[in-house]
Design an enzyme around this catalytic site. Structure first.
Site, short mmCIF file in Angstrom:
data_model
loop_
_atom_site.label_atom_id
_atom_site.label_comp_id
_atom_site.label_asym_id
_atom_site.label_seq_id
_atom_site.Cartn_x
_atom_site.Cartn_y
_atom_site.Cartn_z
N HIS A 38 0.83 -1.20 0.00
CA HIS A 38 0.00 0.00 0.00
C HIS A 38 0.87 1.25 0.00
CE1 HIS A 38 -2.38 -3.30 1.70
NE2 HIS A 38 -3.46 -2.67 1.33
N HIS A 78 -2.20 -0.73 7.06
CA HIS A 78 -1.82 -1.08 5.70
C HIS A 78 -0.70 -0.16 5.20
CE1 HIS A 78 -5.25 1.68 5.67
NE2 HIS A 78 -4.62 2.28 4.70
N PRO A 128 -6.26 -4.69 10.98
CA PRO A 128 -7.72 -4.67 11.17
C PRO A 128 -8.11 -3.26 11.62
CG PRO A 128 -6.72 -6.60 12.21
CD PRO A 128 -5.61 -5.67 11.84
N LEU A 129 -8.90 -2.61 10.83
CA LEU A 129 -9.05 -1.16 11.01
C LEU A 129 -9.75 -0.80 12.31
CD1 LEU A 129 -9.67 -0.21 7.29
CD2 LEU A 129 -7.59 0.09 8.65
N ASN A 195 -7.87 11.77 3.31
CA ASN A 195 -7.56 11.82 1.87
C ASN A 195 -8.78 11.53 1.00
OD1 ASN A 195 -7.89 9.02 1.89
ND2 ASN A 195 -5.70 8.61 2.14
N ILE A 197 -10.32 9.01 0.23
CA ILE A 197 -10.26 7.82 -0.64
C ILE A 197 -10.29 6.57 0.23
CG2 ILE A 197 -8.72 6.47 -2.16
CD1 ILE A 197 -9.96 8.79 -3.62
N SER A 389 -22.92 -7.73 37.39
CA SER A 389 -23.20 -9.07 36.86
C SER A 389 -21.91 -9.85 36.69
CB SER A 389 -23.92 -8.97 35.52
OG SER A 389 -25.18 -8.35 35.66
N HIS A 466 -21.97 -15.58 32.75
CA HIS A 466 -23.25 -15.94 32.13
C HIS A 466 -22.96 -16.83 30.93
CE1 HIS A 466 -24.20 -12.65 34.77
NE2 HIS A 466 -25.49 -12.79 34.58
N ASP A 474 -32.85 -14.64 29.99
CA ASP A 474 -32.50 -13.67 28.95
C ASP A 474 -32.58 -14.26 27.55
OD1 ASP A 474 -32.30 -11.38 30.43
OD2 ASP A 474 -30.13 -11.46 30.68
N HIS A 478 -28.61 -14.21 24.45
CA HIS A 478 -27.64 -14.02 25.52
C HIS A 478 -26.97 -15.32 25.93
CE1 HIS A 478 -29.56 -10.15 25.66
NE2 HIS A 478 -28.94 -9.77 26.75
#
Lengths: 668, 668
Positions: A38, A78, A128-129, A195, A197, A389, A466, A474, A478
């Site tokens: 890139h 990238h 991973p963005l 940019n 793009i 919880s 849980h 739930d 869940h």
């Protein structure tokens, strides 16, 4: 100083523009050589990066792990050649020109996306963005927390981020922008590579959001600059460093800047420019040197920028040496869990074996956390709005609030993904061991970041409660079914599902001692009886599985279970003996990964030669590994339902009777 | 009309406040009886819901699936008693008072969270926060798309949503708010239950975001009202219906309103109020009637509100009956794939068997989509900003843009989670078959919504490309390892990993024909040879696995593979025969779920009695099901790496040589 300002270096005069062009050239050449990668982002952000690294970032290539260094996160991973170029140019010894020539090749430090651990200076794995900016929020939070504990003379650094349009489109960005604004993380400075793009083409295909307005709505300081005006970028950074809020510097840039025919086009995003355009770019930016050659004076100018950080590092080391808090600081940075923690967990096991305490394993986890947090200040806890919880807060913990970072508990809000990524950032920063809770089912939301905990081998501890239909009313949305399989299939991740309070304490011990990977504690909502016969000094969960209830005579059948279903297996074994005279051993298997790591002889001794029945209130997927081709599985075959837990176990036929029946069928 | 205005119903005079109190009473009573559930939200939003349903929503309990009804989505699904109360009060025949009395009990329609399919009027399954509002964006988009095709006389309805603080904290909300604003979905009206309370306590624990400013930044029309001022709520709805943008109506409310000692507290969020507070609430709101009793006149007033929708429905049916587009409209709503599509796919298989076409399966998928989209208008496609990598757009497709919804391709942006949830909404709305693409690895980001496709049994088709280390240089963050296990472990989901162009066409046929569940197509980046010997009229992938290459003599070993590794298995079989005279059968197994559904005899005939070796460039997890206890697996044991694909296959030892070696070891 603007882009025309000369830097003196040796005998030559080098402009910042030339320094930026070195990045452009290295990026396009490396991508061209690999014929993969890139180039657009590094070329577009070269000017911003030159100002940032040239004038501001404090780092020292000769001591890259210096704890008080500024952190730099390339969230738009990238654009990895931007980072690799910077590391080479500023003189990180491991980032040689040969590494750049081997971009994206097997065994190189210069992977397609920056991989944490591949080379010093890569502060986190990105690609991973949205993950990088979220990690950076964790780093900035850790900086504040550490500064609150050790003072500004030992902890006083910034976290800088370059994020792209993709990072800001991903949902995780919302979660952590909101959190960063709320916590007023004023040492966090994010550059948006604006940019216009993305891969499909102009961002106007998919978004109309006014990003500056969005960040202001979240409480950020926002500036907008021309990302190719180095003076303006520098002024914006100066302002951001003085702000009392996290900063967004929206940098209008041209993707692939310098490539005369392709700049501004998505064609520069994710592919080599091609030999002709590379040549034309050389001409266009006035870079006559061959691929991978940076003239000595330009390299020297770059290397000179690192002197600022090296000096700062030496001053810091002097302060540390003179500090009365030196030992405590170094202990925090090493993050070694003190023996007192394990003593406390051991005492807890002793006490509750004797009491035969019957509690939910989430409650057992709270008791374990009381012991842990009472014996160390390293832990920082939190929950994605399920504190009472998940039972993740213990007595004496204080919540982190904007402006007072002495606390140790984060109300992450309903933000599972952000929580996980922020924990990654805290762990990467150093100084703390983070844990955070949600319902096991909502690991779904956090998957992207949990995977990165594993990829990066970070000690991040997930407290997932849980954990089955046992949560009851739930209902199916869940109730986890496939989540254990999803987590167990993930490499470099320990999944710990304790059966009672004793195993819960053991599993917490394992999670704390496992420094090279994340752990997921999988805990029940419902009460579970204490199942151990007696206290053992040995942590029986440490081998992943063990015989909880042995037979008197030869084994007729082996029942294998985890967590809340171990109780059912024990009841089934008793029933088999009482009603049918069948000798059934019960194997508790709190951690598949640890069991898999044992030698074959141990595994065989546990699994035995008799037919095997596994019981787990979850999907069968994966269990054939342990039950063999002729084994039986008692568990879930579809999604759950909404009803009281006891009704659901009966409805789905996960009962001692069902396990006993399956066993009898096998041994018939 | 405001809350004091009387509605005439029979002989009595009923106020809207009394109607709202009926919701409050039913909600608190049902939760009290179940001793489980969430009374706070229904009580807090009762006034808004009364105005919305009483005056605006067009629905007809006697024809609940009427295609042009308004859609109502309770995104804050924990407040399910609000929805159940509304369905009972407005007269949905399936939602009896007994159902309300059985709230959260096994077999009832009134599950803890609204479950799609449990009762008419539940338009989607909600509970996992943020999903409902995202589904609603899909519904609103589908409404626009259908209106563009069939005109306003047949399609002219609104999508209303109630969302809570949690929905707006979740990252997915950002993704779809951005998309809805971008596409100017002006028939979408979202009520934010702005009660400043989440589970941990006041929302100020975790968020400072100015939500109205945030929505305005995304291009929404935003109003702020007192959610207990019915006149103001009504005026806001009127305004929103006339807006040219999606609308947020921020409703300041008091959680648990009516409960004198608990209202405004998080204690009303997720637990029964307790008998004493329930009694005090009766007193406080002037509701003297026993639990589950709604006086006739109040019930009659509620039932009367449904007349508006019933009348609208009859008028619509008259328009439909008279419309020249009636048949086309009904075909679209039925969404039955025409036979021409399957003929086209069959022709494609014939053609490419003859040509022995070697293409990546993502390219094969594009060719299949050309055939499909050429033969039906039902499909709507998209990608999360990877259009030209996923190859999801075909000739003649037009992108959907704000104001012109005649298109059939969505540029979803870098928003995998939002894409999946929007596809769920499109499928639930009806009229289209949605498909969307990203890289397989980024199913991580979309997990929450993919699971709901499965829970709801919706025909949503995921086009997941770049499905292994075969994607090459992008490295471990982009290379799926555990994702096949994660998807295969998920109930009610078909995972289809074709080996070549022929299987790809077959798998597309299966995905289209599988109307009761989602399908995930798992596709290679790299080219794969055509492996079939000859054309078969039968779809060989339909049984999940089949013998691709049989032996001449008795089988010595069975090699099982999926997708890109079938080529490797075939090469291994040839090698075993040529070099060792070993007879190896090759089983291609594109779909585990379909194979599992076959009878035992078929499965046995495929798997055989010989030792088995599986090969898949992914985690082993789950494969023991098919290889048995003494089988072997050739695949990945950790995360991937960055390098050209061929180097990676060699590096990780996923080669014909490795498979042959594993086979020889087994049969030694």
């Amino acid at each position: 100083m603007n882009s025309q300002t000369a830097l003196k270096s040796g005998t030559a005069t080098v402009t910042e523009q030339e320094m930026a062009n070195a990045i452009r050239a290295l990026a396009m050449d490396a991508v061209q050589k690999a014929n993969s990668g890139h180039p657009g982002m590094p070329m577009g952000m070269a000017d911003v990066a030159t100002v940032l690294f040239g004038r501001f970032v404090n780092f020292d290539p000769s001591a890259p792990h210096w704890p008080d260094r500024d952190r730099f996160v390339l969230s738009a991973g990238h654009g990895s050649m931007l980072l690799y170029s910077l590391l080479y140019l500023t003189g990180y010894p491991d980032m040689t020109i040969d590494q750049l020539k081997n971009f994206r090749q097997l065994g190189s430090r210069t992977a397609g996306h920056p991989e944490y651990g591949h080379a010093p200076g890569i502060e986190t794995t990105t690609g991973p963005l949205g993950q990088g900016i979220a990690n950076a929020v964790g780093m900035a939070l850790a900086e504040h927390m550490l500064a609150a504990r050790f003072g500004k003379d030992l902890v006083d650094h910034y976290t800088y981020v370059i994020a792209g349009d993709g990072c800001l489109m991903e949902g995780i960005s919302h979660e952590i922008i909101d959190l960063a604004g709320h916590l007023k993380l004023d040492r966090l400075i994010v550059f948006w590579d604006n940019n216009s793009i993305s891969i499909d083409g102009p961002t106007s295909l998919a978004t109309s959001t006014n990003q500056p307005a969005r960040f202001r709505a979240a409480g950020w300081d926002v500036q907008e600059v021309d990302g190719h005006d180095m003076g303006a970028v520098a002024a914006a950074i100066e302002h951001a460093r003085g702000s009392d809020r996290p900063s967004l510097i929206a940098c209008r840039t041209i993707i692939g800047k310098g490539a005369p025919h392709l700049q501004g086009s998505e064609k520069t995003h994710g592919a080599a420019l091609g030999e002709a355009e590379v040549a034309a770019t050389r001409e266009n930016i006035g870079w006559p040197w061959p691929p991978f050659v940076v003239p000595d004076e330009i390299l020297a100018a770059w290397r000179a920028t690192a002197k600022r950080g090296a000096a700062a590092r030496r001053e810091w080391e002097a302060r540390l040496a003179a500090s009365p808090r030196r030992e405590a600081f170094e202990t925090a940075i090493a993050s070694e869990i003190p023996a007192a923690v394990f003593d406390a967990l051991d005492a807890l096991r002793k006490e509750h074996v004797e009491k035969a305490t019957k509690v939910a394993t989430r409650k057992a986890s709270e008791l374990a956390l009381e012991a842990i947090n009472g014996a160390t200040d390293l832990m920082v806890g939190g929950s994605a709005d399920l504190t009472h919880s998940n039972l993740t807060i213990t007595k004496g913990m204080n919540r982190l609030v904007a402006g007072d970072y002495s606390g140790d508990y984060v109300h992450f809000g309903v933000r599972e993904h952000g929580m996980a990524a922020v924990m990654n950032g805290i762990a990467l920063h150093g100084g703390f061991v983070p844990y955070g809770g949600t319902f096991l089912c909502f690991t779904d939301y956090a998957r992207g970041a949990i995977r990165l905990s594993a990829v990066m081998g970070q000690r991040v501890i997930y407290v997932m409660t849980h954990d089955s239909i046992g949560l009851g009313e739930d209902g199916p949305t869940h109730q986890p079914i496939e989540h254990l399989a999803m987590l167990r299939a993930t490499p470099h991740l320990n999944v710990l599902r304790p059966a009672d309070i004793i195993e819960t304490a053991e599993c917490w011990e394992l999670a704390l001692k496992t420094t090279d990977r994340p752990s997921v504690l999988v805990l029940s909502r419902q009460n579970l009886p204490m199942l151990r016969q007696s206290y053992t000094p040995e942590n029986l969960s440490a081998r992943g599985a063990y015989i909880l209830r042995d037979t008197e005579g030869p084994r007729a059948v082996t029942l294998i279970a985890t967590g809340s279903e171990v109780e059912i297996a024990v009841a089934a074994a008793e029933k088999l003996k009482a009603d049918h005279g069948v000798e059934a051993a019960v194997v508790s298997m709190p951690c598949w990964e640890l069991f898999e790591a044992q030698d074959a002889a141990y595994r065989r001794s546990i699994l035995g030669d008799a037919p095997r029945v596994a019981v787990e209130a979850a999907a069968r997927h994966g269990w054939d590994r342990w039950i063999g081709e002729n084994g039986a599985f008692v568990g879930m075959t579809g999604f759950g339902a909404s009803a009281p837990a006891a009704d659901l176990y009966r409805h789905f036929n996960i009962t001692p009777e069902a396990v006993a029946a399956a066993a009898l069928e096998l041994i018939d």
